[in-house]
Design a protein around this motif. Structure first.
Motif, PDB file in Angstrom:
ATOM      1  N   SER A  62       0.827  -1.208   0.000  1.00 52.44           N
ATOM      2  CA  SER A  62       0.000   0.000   0.000  1.00 52.44           C
ATOM      3  C   SER A  62       0.862   1.258   0.000  1.00 52.44           C
ATOM      4  CB  SER A  62      -0.931  -0.010   1.212  1.00 52.44           C
ATOM      5  OG  SER A  62      -1.724   1.151   1.248  1.00 52.44           O
ATOM      6  N   GLN A  63       1.915   1.263   0.795  1.00 51.72           N
ATOM      7  CA  GLN A  63       2.784   2.441   0.867  1.00 51.72           C
ATOM      8  C   GLN A  63       3.519   2.679  -0.446  1.00 51.72           C
ATOM      9  OE1 GLN A  63       2.671   4.575   3.461  1.00 51.72           O
ATOM     10  NE2 GLN A  63       1.056   3.152   4.146  1.00 51.72           N
ATOM     11  N   PHE A  64       4.070   1.618  -1.036  1.00 53.09           N
ATOM     12  CA  PHE A  64       4.783   1.769  -2.312  1.00 53.09           C
ATOM     13  C   PHE A  64       3.817   2.129  -3.437  1.00 53.09           C
ATOM     14  CE2 PHE A  64       8.116  -0.918  -0.274  1.00 53.09           C
ATOM     15  CZ  PHE A  64       9.197  -0.075  -0.495  1.00 53.09           C
ATOM     16  N   LEU A  65       2.603   1.571  -3.404  1.00 51.67           N
ATOM     17  CA  LEU A  65       1.646   1.842  -4.474  1.00 51.67           C
ATOM     18  C   LEU A  65       1.158   3.286  -4.424  1.00 51.67           C
ATOM     19  CD1 LEU A  65       0.532   0.099  -6.761  1.00 51.67           C
ATOM     20  CD2 LEU A  65      -1.523  -0.276  -5.396  1.00 51.67           C
ATOM     21  N   LYS A  66       1.027   3.844  -3.236  1.00 54.89           N
ATOM     22  CA  LYS A  66       0.652   5.257  -3.127  1.00 54.89           C
ATOM     23  C   LYS A  66       1.718   6.158  -3.739  1.00 54.89           C
ATOM     24  CE  LYS A  66      -2.210   4.620   1.004  1.00 54.89           C
ATOM     25  NZ  LYS A  66      -2.269   4.733   2.481  1.00 54.89           N
ATOM     26  N   ARG A  67       2.979   5.816  -3.514  1.00 60.31           N
ATOM     27  CA  ARG A  67       4.063   6.572  -4.135  1.00 60.31           C
ATOM     28  C   ARG A  67       4.008   6.453  -5.656  1.00 60.31           C
ATOM     29  NH1 ARG A  67       9.369   4.915  -0.476  1.00 60.31           N
ATOM     30  NH2 ARG A  67       8.551   5.602   1.563  1.00 60.31           N
ATOM     31  N   ALA A  68       3.711   5.246  -6.143  1.00 63.31           N
ATOM     32  CA  ALA A  68       3.601   5.040  -7.585  1.00 63.31           C
ATOM     33  C   ALA A  68       2.440   5.831  -8.164  1.00 63.31           C
ATOM     34  CB  ALA A  68       3.422   3.549  -7.884  1.00 63.31           C
ATOM     35  N   GLY A  69       1.318   5.878  -7.447  1.00 56.82           N
ATOM     36  CA  GLY A  69       0.159   6.644  -7.906  1.00 56.82           C
ATOM     37  C   GLY A  69       0.456   8.128  -7.998  1.00 56.82           C
ATOM     38  N   LYS A  85      -7.824   0.256  -6.306  1.00 52.17           N
ATOM     39  CA  LYS A  85      -8.950   1.178  -6.162  1.00 52.17           C
ATOM     40  C   LYS A  85      -8.748   2.117  -4.974  1.00 52.17           C
ATOM     41  CE  LYS A  85     -12.508  -1.714  -8.336  1.00 52.17           C
ATOM     42  NZ  LYS A  85     -12.923  -0.702  -9.327  1.00 52.17           N
ATOM     43  N   GLU A  86      -8.214   1.604  -3.885  1.00 55.45           N
ATOM     44  CA  GLU A  86      -7.990   2.423  -2.703  1.00 55.45           C
ATOM     45  C   GLU A  86      -6.957   3.514  -2.973  1.00 55.45           C
ATOM     46  OE1 GLU A  86      -6.642   1.937   1.985  1.00 55.45           O
ATOM     47  OE2 GLU A  86      -6.308   0.310   0.563  1.00 55.45           O
ATOM     48  N   VAL A  87      -5.856   3.144  -3.629  1.00 53.39           N
ATOM     49  CA  VAL A  87      -4.813   4.125  -3.941  1.00 53.39           C
ATOM     50  C   VAL A  87      -5.332   5.176  -4.908  1.00 53.39           C
ATOM     51  CG1 VAL A  87      -2.594   4.421  -5.133  1.00 53.39           C
ATOM     52  CG2 VAL A  87      -2.882   2.591  -3.449  1.00 53.39           C
ATOM     53  N   ALA A  88      -6.117   4.757  -5.901  1.00 50.53           N
ATOM     54  CA  ALA A  88      -6.703   5.725  -6.834  1.00 50.53           C
ATOM     55  C   ALA A  88      -7.609   6.698  -6.088  1.00 50.53           C
ATOM     56  CB  ALA A  88      -7.487   4.987  -7.922  1.00 50.53           C
ATOM     57  N   GLU A  89      -8.338   6.189  -5.094  1.00 51.11           N
ATOM     58  CA  GLU A  89      -9.269   7.018  -4.330  1.00 51.11           C
ATOM     59  C   GLU A  89      -8.532   8.073  -3.498  1.00 51.11           C
ATOM     60  OE1 GLU A  89     -13.036   8.168  -3.442  1.00 51.11           O
ATOM     61  OE2 GLU A  89     -12.702   6.294  -4.529  1.00 51.11           O
ATOM     62  N   VAL A  90      -7.469   7.667  -2.824  1.00 50.95           N
ATOM     63  CA  VAL A  90      -6.785   8.593  -1.913  1.00 50.95           C
ATOM     64  C   VAL A  90      -5.797   9.514  -2.634  1.00 50.95           C
ATOM     65  CG1 VAL A  90      -7.007   6.973  -0.005  1.00 50.95           C
ATOM     66  CG2 VAL A  90      -4.920   6.949  -1.369  1.00 50.95           C
ATOM     67  N   THR A  91      -5.382   9.131  -3.839  1.00 51.66           N
ATOM     68  CA  THR A  91      -4.407   9.930  -4.578  1.00 51.66           C
ATOM     69  C   THR A  91      -5.073  10.997  -5.436  1.00 51.66           C
ATOM     70  OG1 THR A  91      -2.966   7.974  -4.683  1.00 51.66           O
ATOM     71  CG2 THR A  91      -2.412   9.810  -6.131  1.00 51.66           C
TER      72      THR A  91
END
Length: 391
Positions: free
Chosen positions: A163-170, A345-351
């Motif tokens: 989750s942490q790495f994917l948020k950075r990628a987003g 979907k979660e990362v897309a939502e928060v980013t």
């Protein structure tokens, strides 16, 4: 305990697990929930005979074979070709991480623990099913509890780290204006032209029972192919691993339709039964057994995650994929679908700051994450056959 009560208890546990997984967005997935409930349940008095009484355990080999053939049936070569960089990063980084884990692990936790645990880290449920079958064939049931506990715990590590790495990628994708513009007009789930097949069956046979029969036929072919191969060459390849390959081959020639498992109208039952079967060893597992296995499990999870991050980062640089995303492509091995979908979907939502940005980021992340999760799970099942042969 009557047999219907034993069966219903298992269904109730699995159903609540699915509900919890949806509510927690797969941070607590079905496998982890079922593992925890059954482990504690047997400790506080759930009878060990519940597996035999429910009728599930005697069907274990059949159900597992149908699932593995179905996994091979799901491989879409057209989509893999479009996502070739994702496939390469996932396979190469996972392979490097697994072999590094085995090399280091044999000196720290012992050869058997390293060889049995690494494919589970690398492929989740599918690899665990394959490895448990191989361990039973080799008479090493003592390792089954270890890999089953490992399977139950690894999503607790893999999902938060990913989750942490994917948020950075987003965020990196969002700031890349040129790439963002390309994906803003992309459409998920584009249909592809139907492929020509060597084998075609009449539409009148398009019935659930017929599709179930075809999965069984491929399973039978896999079993005898494995037996003949052993007899002729001395090479002992588990028929479970052969079933994965045969599922792909028989799909390409047209014997199996796309989504054959779904067309049997029994996919839900097969998935339920496979998850329940995984934890049959817990019936004889004591708290002292779990405590004795904490060290090897901690090693596999911590060191495996470390190598997954390192190898994913290196592969991302080589294939020119955003490094944080490349790391997550490797780490999808620890949880697979549907957690890959929930995380995207979660990362897309928060980013995102608006609906257009959310859909665009999801267009970018979701196909890559789902393909990576499927590739790592399938490939680690093959690794389970390799490492299982070394035990």
């Amino acid at each position: 305990m009557p047999d219907i009560l034993a069966f219903t208890i298992f269904v109730l546990i699995f159903t609540v697990g699915e509900y919890v997984a949806v509510k927690t967005k797969a941070n607590i997935d079905v496998v982890l929930f079922v593992a925890a409930v059954l482990l504690v349940g047997f400790w506080i008095g759930l009878p060990a005979s519940i597996y035999e009484l429910s009728g599930i355990l005697p069907m274990a080999g059949i159900i597992i074979t149908l699932l593995i053939v179905g996994m091979g049936n799901m491989i879409d070569f057209a989509e893999l070709k479009r996502q070739w960089k994702t496939v390469c990063v996932s396979i190469i980084s996972l392979t490097a991480a697994c072999f590094a884990l085995v090399f280091v692990g044999q000196f720290v936790i012992g050869k058997d623990f390293a060889l049995a645990g690494t494919p589970v880290f690398g492929g989740g449920t599918a690899a665990t099913v394959a490895m448990k079958t191989i361990l039973q064939e080799k008479g090493k049931e003592d390792l089954s509890v270890y890999i089953t506990l490992l399977l139950g715990l690894q999503s607790l590590v893999g999902i938060p780290v990913s989750s942490q790495f994917l948020k950075r990628a987003g965020r990196a994708f969002k700031n890349n204006k040129a790439e963002f513009e390309v994906y803003s007009s992309a459409v998920l789930g584009e249909t592809t032209t139907a492929k020509k097949r060597l084998i075609r069956f009449p539409e009148s046979l398009d019935r659930p029972s017929f599709h179930l029969m075809k999965l069984g036929v491929v399973g039978v072919v896999s079993y005898y192919f494995s037996a003949i191969l052993l007899q002729l060459t001395g090479i002992n390849v588990s028929y479970i691993i052969v079933a994965l390959i045969m599922g792909t081959i028989f799909t390409e020639i047209g014997f199996l339709d796309e989504d054959t498992l779904g067309k049997t109208e029994s996919l839900g039952f097969i998935l339920f039964a496979c998850v329940i079967i995984l934890f049959s060893d817990f019936a004889t597992c004591s708290p002292s057994d779990v405590l004795a296995l904490l060290g090897p499990m901690a090693f596999i999870l911590c060191v495996g995650t470390f190598f997954g991050c390192i190898t994913g980062f290196i592969c991302g640089k080589i294939f020119k994929i955003e490094p944080n995303l490349a790391i997550v492509m490797c780490l999808t091995c620890m949880y697979g679908f549907p957690a890959t979908m929930y995380l995207s979907k979660e990362v897309a939502e928060v980013t995102a700051e608006n609906e257009m940005e959310r859909q665009t980021i999801e267009n970018y992340l979701l196909p890559k994450m789902n393909i990576a999760g499927f590739v790592t799970g399938s490939f680690a099942t093959v690794l389970a056959g390799i490492f299982g042969g070394m035990l």
